[in-house]
Design a protein around this motif. Structure first.
Motif, PDB file in Angstrom:
ATOM      1  N   CYS A 143       0.834  -1.209   0.000  1.00 46.90           N
ATOM      2  CA  CYS A 143       0.000   0.000   0.000  1.00 46.90           C
ATOM      3  C   CYS A 143       0.871   1.262   0.000  1.00 46.90           C
ATOM      4  CB  CYS A 143      -0.927  -0.005   1.216  1.00 46.90           C
ATOM      5  SG  CYS A 143      -1.813   1.554   1.425  1.00 46.90           S
ATOM      6  N   HIS A 186      -4.101   1.184   8.303  1.00 47.63           N
ATOM      7  CA  HIS A 186      -4.679   0.919   6.978  1.00 47.63           C
ATOM      8  C   HIS A 186      -6.166   0.579   7.092  1.00 47.63           C
ATOM      9  CE1 HIS A 186      -4.610  -0.330   2.730  1.00 47.63           C
ATOM     10  NE2 HIS A 186      -5.574  -1.154   3.132  1.00 47.63           N
ATOM     11  N   HIS A 188      -6.421   3.141   0.552  1.00 50.61           N
ATOM     12  CA  HIS A 188      -6.109   3.458   1.949  1.00 50.61           C
ATOM     13  C   HIS A 188      -6.851   4.766   2.191  1.00 50.61           C
ATOM     14  CE1 HIS A 188      -2.862   3.848   5.320  1.00 50.61           C
ATOM     15  NE2 HIS A 188      -3.731   4.841   5.486  1.00 50.61           N
ATOM     16  N   PHE A 203       0.137   4.410   0.588  1.00 55.30           N
ATOM     17  CA  PHE A 203      -0.016   5.351   1.707  1.00 55.30           C
ATOM     18  C   PHE A 203       0.516   4.760   3.018  1.00 55.30           C
ATOM     19  CE2 PHE A 203      -3.571   8.140  -0.367  1.00 55.30           C
ATOM     20  CZ  PHE A 203      -2.651   8.561  -1.312  1.00 55.30           C
ATOM     21  N   CYS A 204       0.470   3.434   3.178  1.00 55.56           N
ATOM     22  CA  CYS A 204       1.154   2.827   4.332  1.00 55.56           C
ATOM     23  C   CYS A 204       2.653   3.128   4.251  1.00 55.56           C
ATOM     24  CB  CYS A 204       0.917   1.323   4.383  1.00 55.56           C
ATOM     25  SG  CYS A 204      -0.722   0.838   4.995  1.00 55.56           S
TER      26      CYS A 204
END
Ligand code: 5GP
Ligand code: ZN
Length: 116
Positions: free
Chosen positions: A6, A48, A100, A8-9
């Motif tokens: 992910c 998340h 996300h 954005f993670c």
């Protein structure tokens, strides 16, 4: 839990660079890489969650923090008085491309309604 694949993670973990403008205990705000307004900041939870509805179901109070941080950024950016928009695209049919949760804070120009 962070998801390895992910984007954005990875921003939360500092593995992908971003221009962070505000952080709170559970949220991070950073500038969108392809801004659609003079102020275009994404506000995301550190945890998340795929979208706003799933976050609301899983974690009462998290969206309050997202909205609070978005408003603080709007005040900092000087766009709160003229008005701003906070958008949660949910599902690919609505234009969601990163799964996300993120609120788009848009301000600093006139914003038409209905949106495109
Ligand atoms: P969505 O279309 O899912 O609602 O919004 C995703 C947003 O993430 C888009 O506005 C896009 O410009 C932004 N974005 C995509 N990749 C990156 C990136 O690597 N860094 C930053 N800061 N924004 C990104
Ligand atoms: Zn994630």
């Amino acid at each position: 839990m962070a998801q390895d694949d992910c984007l954005f993670c990875k921003i939360v973990k500092g593995e992908v660079p971003a221009e962070i403008v505000r952080e709170s205990e559970r949220a991070v705000a950073f500038r969108d890489i392809n801004p659609q307004a003079p102020t275009h900041v994404l506000v995301i939870p550190r945890e998340h969650h795929p979208n706003a509805a799933e976050a609301a179901a899983a974690d009462t109070g998290l969206l309050d923090e997202i909205v609070r941080v978005a408003h603080e950024v709007a005040v900092d950016e000087g766009v709160a008085d003229q008005g701003y928009r906070l958008v949660f695209n949910t599902g690919s049919g609505a234009g969601q491309t990163v799964f996300h949760l993120h609120g788009h804070l848009l301000g600093g120009r006139g914003l038409n309604w209905p949106p495109g």
